[in-house]
Each structure stands twice: as structure tokens, then as C-alpha cells.
Design a protein around this motif. Structure first.
Motif, PDB file in Angstrom:
ATOM      1  N   UNK A  80      39.054  40.673  47.556  1.00  0.00           N
ATOM      2  CA  UNK A  80      38.877  41.872  46.719  1.00  0.00           C
ATOM      3  C   UNK A  80      39.929  41.967  45.619  1.00  0.00           C
ATOM      4  N   UNK A  81      41.162  41.549  45.935  1.00  0.00           N
ATOM      5  CA  UNK A  81      42.226  41.634  44.918  1.00  0.00           C
ATOM      6  C   UNK A  81      41.887  40.728  43.739  1.00  0.00           C
ATOM      7  N   UNK A  82      41.461  39.503  44.027  1.00  0.00           N
ATOM      8  CA  UNK A  82      41.138  38.559  42.951  1.00  0.00           C
ATOM      9  C   UNK A  82      39.946  39.070  42.136  1.00  0.00           C
ATOM     10  N   UNK A  83      38.954  39.619  42.852  1.00  0.00           N
ATOM     11  CA  UNK A  83      37.777  40.149  42.167  1.00  0.00           C
ATOM     12  C   UNK A  83      38.178  41.284  41.222  1.00  0.00           C
ATOM     13  N   UNK A  84      38.991  42.180  41.731  1.00  0.00           N
ATOM     14  CA  UNK A  84      39.446  43.316  40.935  1.00  0.00           C
ATOM     15  C   UNK A  84      40.220  42.831  39.713  1.00  0.00           C
ATOM     16  N   UNK A  85      41.093  41.841  39.943  1.00  0.00           N
ATOM     17  CA  UNK A  85      41.886  41.274  38.844  1.00  0.00           C
ATOM     18  C   UNK A  85      40.976  40.684  37.778  1.00  0.00           C
ATOM     19  N   UNK A 123      37.858  41.376  37.131  1.00  0.00           N
ATOM     20  CA  UNK A 123      37.125  42.406  36.386  1.00  0.00           C
ATOM     21  C   UNK A 123      38.058  43.088  35.378  1.00  0.00           C
ATOM     22  N   UNK A 124      39.245  43.462  35.848  1.00  0.00           N
ATOM     23  CA  UNK A 124      40.211  44.138  34.954  1.00  0.00           C
ATOM     24  C   UNK A 124      40.543  43.247  33.763  1.00  0.00           C
ATOM     25  N   UNK A 125      40.828  41.982  34.063  1.00  0.00           N
ATOM     26  CA  UNK A 125      41.241  41.060  32.997  1.00  0.00           C
ATOM     27  C   UNK A 125      40.115  40.900  31.980  1.00  0.00           C
TER      28      UNK A 125
END
Ligand SMILES: Nc1ncnc2c1ncn2[C@@H]1O[C@H](COP(=O)(O)OP(=O)(O)OP(=O)(O)O)[C@@H](O)[C@H]1O
Ligand SMILES: [Mg+2]
Length: 459
Positions: A44-49, A51-53
Motif C-alpha cells: 500500500x505504501x508503494x501504491x500510495x507513493x 499515485x502521489x508522485x
């Protein structure tokens, strides 16, 4: 559909997508609990990163930079157009240069008698270069050359008319949002720190589960788990406490069995000894002889039965030299006139119950010696297993009887051999001992022509 689990009705998610997704995960996730938990935290952290990026890069950064470079190109176009429109009186060049640097923060140098230097190679991955080129092309509409290679500074030369070059120099920060990469670094850096904290935390949560799994496995292999203590989260502690209770109950059961057996064997032996004494006092008539041999047989059966029920008792595991153990077995058999070949890859050390294992291999070797002329004992380590083989060149056992002979009191020997044999417990005891080590015994054809018994024990 609703199912009752532990007294509660639980709604089942419709069979289909969910189940298929679960199966997909099951197939592709790593097997261990630790890597799985890490993935659950990291994914989830990588996914969130990501998307944010993407959002920041695509929308915010690009848009802001495009507006900035557009405005700087507009300023250049404005200076150039004003210069072209004004009369070329002496001092006009200096006037424009001062105006640009004071009001527009553009260092302007108007070079007369100059031409554009050769174009620079295209910088494919520079967003600043790309956007500025597009905007200058659109707004200035004259030959130009952009140099963004120097750090911090931006150098744009425009050929305003043949022989006149405007050279604008300014800070790169004016043309694009320079703090965005920094923001990305912060984003990445902070999640790295979070991940490190999560890894340490997870490791601590998972260690008690791994310890419990290890303890249960060791206990299953008949090893000591004295040092195991319930630790960790409440549920893990609960499972560990339940395991310890179960272990205690099993141990108590074994203890009771051993104690009862000691009592029974003691009582029966006393009676048998009395029988023998009384028979010895009688005349040696054939009936008495028959009685004596019956009593002897009864004693032999009693010993065999007790050995079987005792199993490996409460023997503890310890580090044993397997070669020495097999040599001992061979030595015992050789005393009864058999010649035995021992073949062990050295050095082979393993933690086992040595007396019990000696009995297990001894029983198999005894059988082989009883039925064949040549006996070979071998041991080797294969992956995480210790593998013993007992080969002979005797008559073997037919396929359909290879399971049956493991049952207690099953004997295949013909009437002639009936007296010489034991009670049909040898293989049963051997399998029992292998099981108590977490292993197994099976029979197959031997390359020597007779029977091969294979004992596999995890180490
Ligand atoms: N190596 C072998 N070759 C041929 N037959 C065998 C072999 N090993 C065992 N058997 C057969 O399997 C039967 C069961 O063996 P098991 O060791 O359980 O009992 P036993 O040898 O008859 O008695 P005990 O071992 O209790 O003295 C034997 O009676 C024998 O007929
Ligand atoms: Mg036997």
C-alpha cells in the motif's frame, strides 16, 4: 449462505471473484509469514507513493513549470518587440539592458556583429529545456539557442536580426518549480523511515509465531522444548499456552503409561519367576518340560510386549555420531555370526534418541540377518533428512504384504521358523521409534535382491 462457526453465524462471501483472488494471492505470495506481512505493509505504501508522485509530477509540477517558462518567454518576446519598435538612437542598447535587469530580473546583453553559436544536443529528459523551447518558439518566433546545462543558470540567445544577438541570462528557478523534486525526496525519504520502523516492528511481532512453530515442530520430532515461553501478542500467547498444555498432557500420559507398565512387568515377572522356581523343583518329566518351555515363551513375549509399549520412553535427544551407532548395531549382530557391511558418509552427526534409534535399526538389521546371508547398513543425509537403509539378499516381502507386516504380532514366517522368531513386533517398534522422531519407515526392493527397509528422519 450462512455457516455456523463456534456458535456464531458467519456470512460467506459469494463464491467467485473473491475466492479466485484469494487463490491468486496464495499462489503468488511468498510462503513465509514474515515476507507476507512485509508485502502487506509495503505494497500500500508503494501504491500510495506512485499515485502521489504521478499526480504531483503530472498535474502540479508540469503545470506550474509550464506557466513559469511561458511567462519568462513572454518577457523575452516583450523586450525584443520593444527594441525592434524603438528608434535606434545611441544609448538605446544600454537602456534596454538596464531595463531588463532592473524590472524583469533578466541579465540582457545585446551583442552586435555576433551570430548564434552552434545548437546544443537535445536534452531529452530535461522538462525545463523542453517547455522553454516550446514557449520561446511560440512567443519569440526567431532563431534561438537555449543552454540549460549550467547549474542554476539559464542562457537563451535569440538572433533578433542578422548580426544582432540578444543574450538573456537568468536563474533557472524562475523558469520552473524547483522545489518539486525536493518534495519527492521528502515523500520517498519519509516512507523509507516508516518502512524501516514497520520492518522492526513486524519482526518483533512475528518472532513469537516462528518460535511457536519451531517448538511445535521440535516436539513433534521428539525433541526437548524446555526453553520455550509464550511471548508476543495475546492470540499468539494463547496459542503458545494451549500448545504447552497439550505438551504437558501428552508427557503426563506417557509418564503414566511408563509407570503402569513398570508395575505390570514387575508383577508378571515375579509370578513367572515363581513359576520357574516351582517347575525346577518338579521332576523332569515331559509334561514339566513342556510347561517350562511355555513359561520361557511367555517370558519372551512379555519382554517383547513391554519393549513395544515402552517405546522410546523418556529418552532425551542428543548429538550422536551416526557411523558409531551403526557400527554398534553391526557389532551386536556379528556376535551372532553374521557379517554386516556398514556404509556411512562421514562425518554424520545428528540429534536423535540414540538408544531408541539403535533399537529401530537393530530390529531391521535383525530381520535382515534372520532372512538373508548378506546385510548392508547405510546412512546418509539428504536435504533436511537422515536416511538409513537396511538391505539384504533374502527372499524379501511381497508388495501386498509390505504394509501388513508393520502391524503388531504379524509374522509371515512359515511354521518351521515360528520358534526361532520373536513376537512379530520388530517392525512395529521400528516404525513407532521413527514416528517419535517425526520420521517414517517403509519397505522396498533392495538392489541386493532381497528387502530394503528405509528409515527417514528429519534433522
Ligand atoms: N528382511 C526380511 N526379509 C523377509 N521377510 C521379512 C524381513 N523382515 C521382516 N520380514 C517378515 O516380516 C515379519 C514381521 O517382522 P517383525 O520384525 O515385525 O517380526 P518378527 O521379526 O517376526 O519378530 P520380532 O522382530 O518381534 O522378533 C516377519 O515375521 C518376517 O516374516
Ligand atoms: Mg523382527
Amino acid at each position: 449462505m450462512a455457516t455456523a462457526i463456534g456458535g456464531k453465524a458467519v456470512r460467506q462471501v459469494p463464491y467467485g471473484l473473491y475466492v479466485r483472488f484469494n487463490r491468486f494471492l496464495e499462489r503468488h505470495l511468498p510462503a513465509g509469514l514474515y515476507p507476507r506481512s512485509l508485502i502487506i505493509v509495503i505494497a500500500p505504501v508503494i501504491l500510495l507513493q506512485a499515485i502521489m508522485a504521478t499526480v504531483i509530477l503530472d498535474h502540479h509540477w508540469k503545470k506550474v513549470s509550464s506557466i513559469l517558462s511561458e511567462s519568462i518567454a513572454g518577457e523575452m518576446a516583450f523586450v525584443i518587440a520593444s527594441y525592434e519598435a524603438s528608434p535606434k538612437t545611441p544609448g538605446v542598447v544600454e537602456q534596454f539592458e538596464t531595463f531588463a535587469s532592473e524590472h524583469l530580473e533578466l541579465d540582457l546583453e545585446i551583442q552586435s556583429g555576433a551570430s548564434l553559436p552552434p545548437p546544443l544536443p537535445v536534452r531529452r529528459f530535461s522538462m525545463l529545456n523542453h517547455q522553454l523551447t516550446t514557449n520561446v518558439e511560440r512567443m519569440v518566433d526567431k532563431p534561438f539557442r537555449i543552454d540549460t546545462a549550467q547549474s542554476d543558470m539559464l542562457d537563451v540567445r535569440v538572433l533578433v536580426e542578422p548580426g544582432t544577438v540578444f543574450r538573456f541570462v537568468t536563474r533557472q528557478k524562475r523558469a520552473y518549480a524547483a522545489n518539486t523534486p525536493l518534495f519527492l525526496w521528502w515523500l520517498g525519504g519519509s516512507s523509507l523511515v516508516l518502512l524501516l520502523v514497520a520492518i522492526v516492528f513486524l519482526r518483533n511481532q512475528i518472532r513469537p509465531i516462528l518460535q511457536l512453530a519451531h517448538a511445535a515442530q521440535s516436539f513433534g520430532m521428539g525433541r526437548d522444548v524446555e526453553e520455550f515461553r509464550p511471548r508476543g501478542a495475546a492470540e499468539v500467547k494463547q496459542a503458545a499456552a494451549a500448545f504447552l498444555k497439550m505438551k504437558e498432557r501428552i508427557e503426563r500420559h506417557v509418564e503414566q503409561r511408563t509407570a503402569m507398565l513398570a508395575g505390570v512387568s514387575h508383577d508378571l515377572r515375579t509370578v513367572l519367576t515363581r513359576f520357574k522356581l516351582e517347575l525346577a523343583l518338579l521332576d523332569d518329566v515331559p509334561q514339566v518340560q513342556a510347561l517350562k518351555s511355555d513359561v520361557d515363551e511367555m517370558q519372551r513375549m512379555l519382554e517383547a510386549y513391554i519393549a513395544f509399549v515402552r517405546g522410546d520412553g523418556d529418552e532425551r535427544t542428543n548429538e550422536v555420531d551416526i557411523a558409531a551407532l551403526l557400527d554398534d548395531v553391526a557389532h551386536d549382530l556379528e556376535r551372532s555370526g553374521q557379517s554386516i557391511v556398514v556404509d556411512v558418509e562421514k562425518p554424520l552427526l545428528a540429534s536423535v534418541k540414540s538408544d531408541a534409534l539403535k533399537r529401530c535399526i537393530g530390529n531391521l538389521a535383525n530381520n535382515a540377518a534372520r532372512h538373508a546371508a548378506t546385510v548392508r547398513l547405510a546412512a546418509s543425509r539428504r536435504d533436511a533428512h537422515l536416511v538409513f537403509t537396511v538391505d539384504d539378499d533374502g527372499p524379501g516381502i511381497s508388495l501386498d504384504q509390505r504394509e501388513a507386516v508393520f502391524r503388531p504380532f504379524v509374522r509371515l514366517d512359515d511354521a518351521r521358523n515360528q520358534d526361532a522368531g520373536g513376537g512379530g513386533l520388530g517392525l512395529t517398534i521400528a516404525r513407532d521409534i521413527a514416528h517419535s522422531h517425526g520420521g517414517s519407515v517403509h519397505l522396498e526392493d533392495s538392489p541386493l535382491g532381497g528387502l530394503r527397509a528405509v528409515v527417514t528422519i528429519p534433522v
